[in-house]
Scaffold this motif. Structure first.
Motif, short mmCIF file in Angstrom:
data_model
loop_
_atom_site.label_atom_id
_atom_site.label_comp_id
_atom_site.label_asym_id
_atom_site.label_seq_id
_atom_site.Cartn_x
_atom_site.Cartn_y
_atom_site.Cartn_z
N LEU A 28 0.84 -1.21 0.00
CA LEU A 28 0.00 0.00 0.00
C LEU A 28 0.87 1.25 0.00
O LEU A 28 0.59 2.22 -0.71
N LEU A 29 1.93 1.23 0.81
CA LEU A 29 2.85 2.37 0.84
C LEU A 29 3.57 2.53 -0.48
O LEU A 29 3.81 3.66 -0.95
N ALA A 30 3.93 1.41 -1.12
CA ALA A 30 4.58 1.48 -2.43
C ALA A 30 3.65 2.13 -3.46
O ALA A 30 4.09 2.95 -4.27
N LEU A 31 2.38 1.77 -3.41
CA LEU A 31 1.40 2.37 -4.32
C LEU A 31 1.27 3.87 -4.05
O LEU A 31 1.29 4.68 -4.99
N ALA A 32 1.13 4.24 -2.77
CA ALA A 32 0.98 5.66 -2.43
C ALA A 32 2.24 6.44 -2.77
O ALA A 32 2.17 7.59 -3.22
N HIS A 37 -5.37 5.47 -9.70
CA HIS A 37 -5.50 5.73 -11.14
C HIS A 37 -4.43 6.71 -11.65
O HIS A 37 -4.23 6.84 -12.86
N ARG A 38 -3.74 7.38 -10.72
CA ARG A 38 -2.70 8.32 -11.13
C ARG A 38 -1.31 7.68 -11.20
O ARG A 38 -0.33 8.36 -11.49
N ILE A 39 -1.22 6.38 -10.92
CA ILE A 39 0.05 5.67 -11.01
C ILE A 39 0.27 5.26 -12.47
O ILE A 39 -0.60 4.64 -13.08
N PHE A 82 -9.09 -4.91 -8.36
CA PHE A 82 -9.20 -3.45 -8.37
C PHE A 82 -7.99 -2.82 -9.05
O PHE A 82 -8.12 -1.94 -9.90
N LEU A 83 -6.79 -3.28 -8.67
CA LEU A 83 -5.58 -2.72 -9.26
C LEU A 83 -5.50 -3.03 -10.75
O LEU A 83 -5.08 -2.20 -11.56
N GLN A 84 -5.91 -4.24 -11.13
CA GLN A 84 -5.89 -4.60 -12.54
C GLN A 84 -6.82 -3.71 -13.35
O GLN A 84 -6.51 -3.33 -14.48
N ALA A 85 -7.96 -3.33 -12.76
CA ALA A 85 -8.93 -2.50 -13.47
C ALA A 85 -8.56 -1.02 -13.44
O ALA A 85 -9.04 -0.26 -14.28
N THR A 86 -7.69 -0.62 -12.50
CA THR A 86 -7.44 0.81 -12.28
C THR A 86 -6.12 1.29 -12.86
O THR A 86 -6.04 2.39 -13.39
N LEU A 108 -4.88 4.66 4.96
CA LEU A 108 -3.99 4.49 3.81
C LEU A 108 -4.72 3.77 2.67
O LEU A 108 -4.53 4.11 1.49
N ARG A 109 -5.54 2.79 3.00
CA ARG A 109 -6.31 2.08 1.96
C ARG A 109 -7.20 3.07 1.20
O ARG A 109 -7.31 3.00 -0.03
N LYS A 110 -7.83 3.98 1.92
CA LYS A 110 -8.69 4.98 1.27
C LYS A 110 -7.88 5.86 0.33
O LYS A 110 -8.34 6.21 -0.77
N LYS A 111 -6.67 6.21 0.75
CA LYS A 111 -5.81 7.02 -0.12
C LYS A 111 -5.46 6.27 -1.40
O LYS A 111 -5.48 6.85 -2.49
N VAL A 112 -5.13 4.98 -1.25
CA VAL A 112 -4.79 4.18 -2.43
C VAL A 112 -6.00 4.02 -3.35
O VAL A 112 -5.89 4.13 -4.58
N LEU A 113 -7.16 3.77 -2.77
CA LEU A 113 -8.37 3.62 -3.58
C LEU A 113 -8.65 4.89 -4.38
O LEU A 113 -9.08 4.83 -5.54
N ALA A 114 -8.37 6.03 -3.77
CA ALA A 114 -8.66 7.31 -4.43
C ALA A 114 -7.60 7.70 -5.45
O ALA A 114 -7.91 8.38 -6.44
#
Length: 266
Positions: free
Chosen positions: A85-89, A189-191, A213-217, A180-186
């Motif tokens: 999650l931190l890597a994504l953020a 799409h910018r990654i 979710f990640l595959q779709a986003t 943190l999960r909410k931040k990643v969900l939001a």
């Protein structure tokens, strides 16, 4: 002059680099210079996590990234569980483009088969002053591990008091994971960097919904689904598939098969 490749590896909640199994060694043998980061509140006692916010974790990994990335021609980011999650953020925050992103067992949703029916009640408890800081979320069997031998080793480590993973974490810390999960969900799409998601079908903490979710986003993503592991995929039955999936994603040949007695150490 040969190019240099580095990678930042981020451990999981309450954990250490043990969470990543042999990943450091495997990547180093392939020629990748790996760097570990110890998240705030870790490496001491579980109580140390009470005052820590997810912003503290994210600021720590961001500082490491900004120090290390300029030293390399290619620089990858990898995380396990909370670390993913931190890597994504992180990759969203810095708009990572110098390398690739690997998320191992990312708990975008906490909805695995072992999560109790009353898990959603934690959001109500968060609203009661002081309670979340005092409540303990215990680490219990199966410890995220399907392999009986490795699970027995982990159980023995806990019994000896080895400082490889906290025996419990405060509920206040789970609240920070939820934030943190909410931040990643939001922001996922910018990654923009190429991303690998490795997720076990039988993960007891987070279902395949997280990988889906990640595959779709994400715009450039590959998903590997493991069929014989629980959450701690780097030390469980499919650990060689995990390391070889990462090596292939980074453009390296697979690691030679090894006979492994018990859990690999980072």
């Amino acid at each position: 002059m040969s190019s240099r490749t580095g990678a930042l590896l981020i451990h999981g909640l309450g954990g250490t680099q043990f969470d990543l199994g042999s990943m450091h060694k495997v990547l180093q043998r392939a020629g990748v210079e790996t760097h570990a980061v110890t998240l705030p509140g870790h490496g001491g006692q579980p109580e140390d996590l009470v005052p820590v916010s997810y912003e503290d974790w994210l600021d720590t990994v961001t500082a490491s990234y900004r120090e290390l990335a300029p030293q390399y021609d290619t620089f990858h980011v990898m995380g396990m569980c909370l670390g993913s999650l931190l890597a994504l953020a992180l990759c969203e925050r810095v708009q990572h483009s110098k390398g690739k992103l690997v998320t191992l067992a990312p708990p975008v949703f906490i909805d695995g088969w072992s999560t109790p029916w009353y898990r959603q009640l934690r959001h109500l408890v968060y609203c009661i002053p002081g309670v979340a800081s005092r409540m303990k979320v215990e680490e219990d069997e199966p410890f995220g591990i399907k392999n009986a031998t490795v699970r027995a080793i982990v159980k023995a480590k806990f019994a000896r008091g080895d400082n490889f993973h906290y025996r419990w974490v405060p509920l206040a810390c789970i609240r920070q994971v939820d934030r943190l999960r909410k931040k990643v969900l939001a922001g996922a799409h910018r990654i923009t960097c190429p991303t690998l998601v490795v997720h076990a079908r039988e993960d007891e903490l987070t279902s395949l919904r997280s990988a889906e979710f990640l595959q779709a986003t994400l715009p450039d993503v590959r998903v590997v689904v493991l069929e014989n592991s629980y959450h701690m995929i780097c030390v469980d039955n499919d650990r060689e598939q995990v390391t070889n999936s990462v090596l292939e994603f980074f453009g390296y040949p697979p690691a030679p098969p090894r006979r492994v007695r018990g859990a690999d150490k980072a």
